[in-house]
Write an enzyme that holds these catalytic residues in place. Structure first.
Site, PDB file in Angstrom:
ATOM      1  N   LYS A  92      49.905  13.903  38.100  1.00  0.00           N
ATOM      2  CA  LYS A  92      49.077  15.000  37.592  1.00  0.00           C
ATOM      3  C   LYS A  92      48.412  14.523  36.310  1.00  0.00           C
ATOM      4  O   LYS A  92      48.926  13.626  35.634  1.00  0.00           O
ATOM      5  CB  LYS A  92      49.992  16.201  37.276  1.00  0.00           C
ATOM      6  CG  LYS A  92      49.289  17.537  37.198  1.00  0.00           C
ATOM      7  CD  LYS A  92      49.185  18.215  38.542  1.00  0.00           C
ATOM      8  CE  LYS A  92      48.416  19.503  38.457  1.00  0.00           C
ATOM      9  NZ  LYS A  92      48.313  20.193  39.727  1.00  0.00           N
ATOM     10  N   GLY A 192      47.463  39.457  44.425  1.00  0.00           N
ATOM     11  CA  GLY A 192      46.410  38.481  44.113  1.00  0.00           C
ATOM     12  C   GLY A 192      45.591  38.152  45.340  1.00  0.00           C
ATOM     13  O   GLY A 192      46.102  37.576  46.299  1.00  0.00           O
ATOM     14  N   VAL A 193      44.313  38.581  45.329  1.00  0.00           N
ATOM     15  CA  VAL A 193      43.442  38.286  46.476  1.00  0.00           C
ATOM     16  C   VAL A 193      42.315  37.351  46.044  1.00  0.00           C
ATOM     17  O   VAL A 193      41.137  37.625  46.235  1.00  0.00           O
ATOM     18  CB  VAL A 193      42.898  39.568  47.159  1.00  0.00           C
ATOM     19  CG1 VAL A 193      43.991  40.234  47.950  1.00  0.00           C
ATOM     20  CG2 VAL A 193      42.286  40.528  46.146  1.00  0.00           C
ATOM     21  N   GLY A 194      42.725  36.241  45.420  1.00  0.00           N
ATOM     22  CA  GLY A 194      41.773  35.194  45.045  1.00  0.00           C
ATOM     23  C   GLY A 194      41.478  34.329  46.251  1.00  0.00           C
ATOM     24  O   GLY A 194      41.533  34.794  47.399  1.00  0.00           O
TER      25      GLY A 194
HETATM   26  P1  NAD Z   1      42.577  32.359  42.289  1.00  0.00           P
HETATM   27  O1  NAD Z   1      42.402  32.216  40.823  1.00  0.00           O
HETATM   28  O2  NAD Z   1      41.372  32.237  43.175  1.00  0.00           O
HETATM   29  O3  NAD Z   1      43.285  33.748  42.636  1.00  0.00           O
HETATM   30  C1  NAD Z   1      44.288  34.325  41.874  1.00  0.00           C
HETATM   31  C2  NAD Z   1      44.042  35.813  41.866  1.00  0.00           C
HETATM   32  O4  NAD Z   1      45.115  36.474  41.217  1.00  0.00           O
HETATM   33  C3  NAD Z   1      42.768  36.199  41.134  1.00  0.00           C
HETATM   34  O5  NAD Z   1      41.977  37.040  41.967  1.00  0.00           O
HETATM   35  C4  NAD Z   1      43.285  36.955  39.915  1.00  0.00           C
HETATM   36  O6  NAD Z   1      42.412  37.979  39.482  1.00  0.00           O
HETATM   37  C5  NAD Z   1      44.594  37.499  40.409  1.00  0.00           C
HETATM   38  N1  NAD Z   1      45.574  37.858  39.390  1.00  0.00           N
HETATM   39  C6  NAD Z   1      45.819  37.262  38.210  1.00  0.00           C
HETATM   40  N2  NAD Z   1      46.797  37.890  37.547  1.00  0.00           N
HETATM   41  C7  NAD Z   1      47.215  38.907  38.348  1.00  0.00           C
HETATM   42  C8  NAD Z   1      48.195  39.915  38.242  1.00  0.00           C
HETATM   43  N3  NAD Z   1      48.979  40.027  37.168  1.00  0.00           N
HETATM   44  N4  NAD Z   1      48.356  40.790  39.253  1.00  0.00           N
HETATM   45  C9  NAD Z   1      47.570  40.702  40.343  1.00  0.00           C
HETATM   46  N5  NAD Z   1      46.604  39.774  40.510  1.00  0.00           N
HETATM   47  C10 NAD Z   1      46.420  38.892  39.515  1.00  0.00           C
HETATM   48  O7  NAD Z   1      43.674  31.282  42.707  1.00  0.00           O
HETATM   49  P2  NAD Z   1      44.027  30.759  44.163  1.00  0.00           P
HETATM   50  O8  NAD Z   1      43.334  29.456  44.376  1.00  0.00           O
HETATM   51  O9  NAD Z   1      43.874  31.852  45.153  1.00  0.00           O
HETATM   52  O10 NAD Z   1      45.574  30.422  43.972  1.00  0.00           O
HETATM   53  C11 NAD Z   1      46.552  31.449  43.941  1.00  0.00           C
HETATM   54  C12 NAD Z   1      47.900  30.862  43.602  1.00  0.00           C
HETATM   55  O11 NAD Z   1      48.239  29.865  44.562  1.00  0.00           O
HETATM   56  C13 NAD Z   1      47.932  30.150  42.236  1.00  0.00           C
HETATM   57  O12 NAD Z   1      49.210  30.306  41.695  1.00  0.00           O
HETATM   58  C14 NAD Z   1      47.697  28.686  42.603  1.00  0.00           C
HETATM   59  O13 NAD Z   1      48.252  27.819  41.642  1.00  0.00           O
HETATM   60  C15 NAD Z   1      48.447  28.600  43.910  1.00  0.00           C
HETATM   61  N6  NAD Z   1      47.957  27.545  44.806  1.00  0.00           N
HETATM   62  C16 NAD Z   1      46.668  27.501  45.223  1.00  0.00           C
HETATM   63  C17 NAD Z   1      46.224  26.498  46.070  1.00  0.00           C
HETATM   64  C18 NAD Z   1      44.816  26.431  46.570  1.00  0.00           C
HETATM   65  O14 NAD Z   1      44.552  25.700  47.527  1.00  0.00           O
HETATM   66  N7  NAD Z   1      43.888  27.183  46.008  1.00  0.00           N
HETATM   67  C19 NAD Z   1      47.141  25.517  46.499  1.00  0.00           C
HETATM   68  C20 NAD Z   1      48.482  25.597  46.078  1.00  0.00           C
HETATM   69  C21 NAD Z   1      48.869  26.611  45.232  1.00  0.00           C
END
Ligand code: NAD
Length: 367
Positions: A92, A192-194
């Site tokens: 990392k 969390g619906v990211g």
């Molecule tokens: P993202 O930033 O697109 O989505 C995260 C969402 O969580 C956002 O919509 C944000 O507004 C919301 N959020 C933040 N704080 C919150 C709270 N207290 N309550 C409710 N919602 C809240 O991130 P992502 O890419 O969707 O990743 C989500 C998680 O998965 C992260 O922890 C990331 O490290 C992990 N992850 C992602 C990937 C990937 O491929 N994107 C791979 C492995 C792990």
């Protein structure tokens, strides 16, 4: 002689003594005064292959905090790659400073040259505060970068593959708990619906689950609710819902002393990294409550599987999905092993990862 005296006066380096440093192969401190770049690249273990892990930029309060973060994250990548059956090691990078003030073409290209100087022992990718454009700059200086845009021959956004891995991990856990893996009619709370949560909700609603969603971002929430039919709930309410499955897809450490007693779910499976605030204590608290937990670093490995497929190429998205599907069987194996040995699933997964590294280390005899 004055120089010797000065050296004698300095404190011994404490880096090797740090618990977080234990097991690491190489840590590289990178500095470039003209651009203001300060970065640390940590290579934890390369027994299985080159160390792959994203670059995170953060305005750390201290250099010590940055070092601790990169050591912890690179170790985590070793376990994630090993449990996923990938021929990759763990690494990392962190860049120290305010992205808005520091990032520009020269800054990112200088970082790319540092990555290149490691000759492929470390492969980078996007992480927090890194954008596709930044990776394009890094790519101008090194080939040891993954997750580049599809337009540049890369694999693009890994989130759909990550979401798919979480989905199959959830189905496997359902099979372990209920005897069959159907999620139809199951009540599922997604926090969390990211990028990942959104695609996960699509899989779940398509299968006929009753999905509840929450997010800080109201606009995102409304969009996902509209297209999927999922029901919106308040942020704090998510822990108390009477559901079958809780899927943390936002923050880390949401499984803790405060939340675990509140959970009604029989299963926890989600995308967020480091869900257990304390790996040991909270892993066992879940067992005591009768909750089946699929370790985060296993079920969210789809993103790594995707960039790994890009690195070894030629990239094929269907193939990446097929590889991510193996998370189903691995999840079942871990749930069985944890039950048989009366250990937490986190410990079972770590044990399998460590055993694989030890076994493969012996395969690679010197020529
Ligand atoms: P993202 O930033 O697109 O989505 C995260 C969402 O969580 C956002 O919509 C944000 O507004 C919301 N959020 C933040 N704080 C919150 C709270 N207290 N309550 C409710 N919602 C809240 O991130 P992502 O890419 O969707 O990743 C989500 C998680 O998965 C992260 O922890 C990331 O490290 C992990 N992850 C992602 C990937 C990937 O491929 N994107 C791979 C492995 C792990």
């Amino acid at each position: 002689m004055a120089v010797v005296n000065e050296l004698e006066k300095t404190e011994p380096l404490s880096v090797f003594e740090q618990t977080a440093f234990k097991g690491h192969e190489q840590v590289v401190f990178c500095q470039d005064e003209p651009t203001g770049l300060k970065a640390i690249i940590a290579i934890h273990n390369t027994v299985l292959g080159p160390a792959l892990g994203g670059t995170r930029m953060w305005d750390y309060r201290s250099e010590e905090e940055a070092l601790t973060d990169v050591l912890r994250l690179s170790r985590g990548m070793t376990y994630k790659a090993a449990i996923s059956g990938l021929n990759l090691g763990g690494g990392k990078a962190v860049i120290i400073g305010d992205p808005a003030k520091l990032k520009n073409e020269a800054f990112m290209r200088r970082f790319g040259r540092f990555v290149d100087s490691l000759g492929g022992r470390y492969i980078t990718a996007e992480d927090v505060n890194m954008k596709t454009r930044d990776m394009e700059y890094v790519h101008m200086e090194t080939d040891h970068v993954t997750g580049i845009p599809e337009s540049m021959g890369g694999s693009g956004d890994p989130s759909p593959v990550t979401a798919y891995g979480v989905y199959v991990g959830m189905k496997a856990t359902a099979k372990h708990v209920y005897g069959n893996d159907s999620l139809a009619g199951k009540a599922i709370a997604v926090q969390g619906v990211g990028q990942v949560g959104m695609y996960l909700v699509d899989h779940l609603t398509k299968e006929g689950a009753n999905v509840y969603i929450t997010d800080i971002d109201q606009a995102k929430l409304a969009k996902v609710a509209k297209r999927s039919g999922a029901e919106v709930v308040d942020m704090e309410e998510i822990y108390d819902l009477d559901v079958d499955i809780y899927a943390p897809c936002a923050l880390g450490a949401t499984l803790n002393d405060d939340t675990i007693p509140r959970l009604q779910a029989a299963i926890v499976v989600g995308a967020a990294n480091n869900q257990l605030q304390d790996e040991k204590k909270h892993g066992y608290m879940l067992i005591d409550k009768g909750i089946a937990y699929a370790p985060d670093f296993l079920v969210n490995a789809g993103g790594l599987i995707n960039v790994g497929a890009e690195y070894y190429g030629p990239y094929n998205r269907d193939r990446a999905h097929k590889d991510a599907e193996k998370i189903y069987d691995t999840t079942l194996d871990i749930l069985h092993m944890a039950a048989a040995e009366s250990i937490s699933t986190q410990e079972a997964a770590m044990k399998i990862a460590e055993n694989r590294i030890a076994a493969m280390g012996k395969v690679k005899l010197p020529y």
